[in-house]
Motif scaffolding. Sequence first.
Motif: not given
Length: 466
Positions: A321-325, A382-399, A409-413
């Motif tokens: 869920g974390i790309g180069v940029v 915020y950006t990292v939280g949103k990306s992890l919620a969508q693409h990280n299977k380990d952290l998505r359950p927390y979201y 959703a914004r507060k959760a991100f």
Amino acid sequence: MGLKKYTNINNIQGKKGSQFSSQLRGINLERVLIVAIDAAKFYQKALLCNYYGDVLERPFFFGVNQDGLNLLCSKIEEARMEIQAERIFIGVESTAHYYEDIVYELGKRGYGVTIINPATTYEERASALNWSKTDDLDLYAIAHALIQNKGMENKLPEGAYRKLMKLTRARRSEVQKRALVRIQIRTLMDHIWRDYQGFVEIENNKPKKKLIFSDFWGKSSLFFMEHFPHPSSLIDLGEERVWEISKENKLRIKETHIQTLLYVARKSIIKSTEVVSAELLLLRLAIKDLKRLDENVGLLEKEIEKELLQTDGRLLLTVPGIGVVTAAEFYSELGDISHFDNAGQLIKKAGTNPIIIQSGGTQGFYGRISKQGNKHLRFMVYTVGKSLAQHNKDLRPYYERLKERGKHARKAFIALGNKFIKIAFSMLKNRKPYESKQPDYRIFTEVKKKLLYTKMNTYLNIALAA
């Protein structure tokens, strides 16, 4: 019962408060010099006072050049001699980028400068309306923030952090410009050829949207927008000639797509080229701008990847869920973590720590985030939280748990971004890659799919060398 020894733990401001109090303890506060600087593009202004707010040098203007800085330093030294100052605290608000040269140049001359968040001075300015003159309100707010130890940090980013910060912020700016140009192109194409972006067919009395090109910004679509934006130009060419042109330009477009393109051109409502001549000219200019911006973004991303791989920030690429940029921007905005004792300090640096609202003896509760920090880092949380919620299977359950508890959703991100700050702090401090609990997770595969300009063996050589 004797007094307890002061430590970093028992100061109400923690380490920051302990450092500040250690500089003041045992000193006559009348010998503490406060220098408030209001930075702007052309007109910089400074005020000198003691710790009690007694003005030593009334507000004066100075330029950000050798003469101006010499004037500022001479005023500081005169005030130092006048009150026999034992401590000097200099503060400047982080207004745009205008403050950076002042911090850098004063640092070269041996002065430490505290950077103050605009949100802090905003609150100080509001409270100052009750007791100060309004002519130099900003300077009074900065001075008061210094006296109250409400500064943010004392150093500008250096080395790789500074370079990555400049590159990633520049890329974000170019991406934003590109988004506006794309909106402009879509609007112009609506006027020139409405159905080019998609057409509707009625099946069983139900409308169904269909696309000519699956990727509107792909090579084929952009080619026809640039060279044949008006439907009449394609109709005049005919299917055979359009097919030849597509092969000559290596568009790799299917024959069925060409047939669809011509079919839509014939069915569309066509305005004459004379009627839309202004739109056709603006479209050519907009596509030219889009190509330039695409090239700029590509060059920046290539340089960002190259620079990131030379730092410990490359460890963040092992996180799904974390790309180069994103890794580069997050890493550069965090800054040197060796300046921090724990991840909570980084969360406060971002200003994403929730404010505790409490009255009297009642139990407090968490309200909005403080925003008393770096706005760029706050955006990345915020950006990292949103990306992890969508693409990280380990952290998505927390979201998902936060959402189930009724969190927006914004507060959760933001909450997930704060959680990742703790993970990233541990990874960077211990120089260890991400540890996933997913059975199909492979570090090699995770990193390889993210590298666009660097071969995987080069990445491994750099990692091993470090």
